[in-house]
Write an enzyme that holds these catalytic residues in place. Structure first.
Site, PDB file in Angstrom:
ATOM      1  N   CYS A   9     -20.343  -1.290  -8.155  1.00  0.00           N
ATOM      2  CA  CYS A   9     -20.126  -2.261  -7.087  1.00  0.00           C
ATOM      3  C   CYS A   9     -21.448  -2.763  -6.529  1.00  0.00           C
ATOM      4  CB  CYS A   9     -19.313  -1.587  -5.985  1.00  0.00           C
ATOM      5  SG  CYS A   9     -18.592  -2.753  -4.835  1.00  0.00           S
ATOM      6  N   ASP A 139     -14.858   7.130   0.023  1.00  0.00           N
ATOM      7  CA  ASP A 139     -16.238   6.799   0.350  1.00  0.00           C
ATOM      8  C   ASP A 139     -16.637   7.548   1.609  1.00  0.00           C
ATOM      9  OD1 ASP A 139     -18.696   5.572   0.197  1.00  0.00           O
ATOM     10  OD2 ASP A 139     -18.007   3.633   0.917  1.00  0.00           O
TER      11      ASP A 139
END
Length: 192
Positions: A9, A139
């Site tokens: 990402c 995360d």
């Protein structure tokens, strides 16, 4: 043998997208959150996604974007997954994804350690709340949103008795990701 897919990402340059594709990633995320150092516009994400071969999926990452912003930008990147990384409700995520006919990922921002006096993050409840998501991404909760390079302690014993999400994406280094995926049977690892 279980195959673990890889998502990377925050790419902003053609050379980085090409390198990730050559390395064999399965998905590339484009950050459409303007406060991020890795922000790209929807137009730029569309340009970069044209470099992706078949079977490498673009993912558009949003943080508290309006429904109109998500719909408008997602239409510029056909077939992209949607990743909601802010405070979006399950209803919001599902409504927007269904209106576009897209798959979607919900990021769980897990504090490590849990703030003093607060119960630990309840991943089972979170997974149930976002059970319509095609994937959950775990995360570390950092100031701002995502990509902080921090780790968290994941306790999985409570989740073994519950129905687990379809996919779990985890956002740290490949070495730690391999260890996590082998201990929990995660099928996807995200590197941000």
């Amino acid at each position: 043998m279980t195959y673990t897919s890889i998502k990377i990402c925050g790419l902003t340059r053609e050379a980085d997208v090409d390198c990730a594709v050559q390395a064999g990633v399965n998905a590339i995320g484009f950050v459409l959150y303007f406060k991020s150092a890795r922000y790209v516009s929807a137009e730029r994400a569309a340009q970069l996604s044209l470099r992706l071969p078949s079977f490498v999926s673009p993912v558009l990452l949003y943080v508290n974007a309006s429904e109109e912003e998500v719909i408008s930008s997602a239409k510029q990147v056909p077939g992209a997954w949607l990743q909601f990384h802010g405070d979006e409700s399950p209803e919001f995520c599902l409504r927007v994804a269904q209106s576009l006919g897209r798959r979607w990922i919900r990021a769980a921002r897990i504090p490590d350690p849990s703030p003093s006096g607060q119960a630990p993050f309840n991943l089972v409840k979170y997974a149930l709340d976002y059970s319509q998501a095609n994937a959950l991404l775990l995360d570390t909760h950092v100031e701002g949103y995502g990509g902080g390079g921090k780790t968290f302690q994941l306790v999985t014993s409570a989740t073994k008795r519950q129905r687990s999400p379809r996919f779990v994406w985890w956002t740290h280094t490949c070495k730690r990701g391999r260890r996590y995926s082998s201990s929990t049977r995660a099928r996807l690892v995200a590197v941000c």
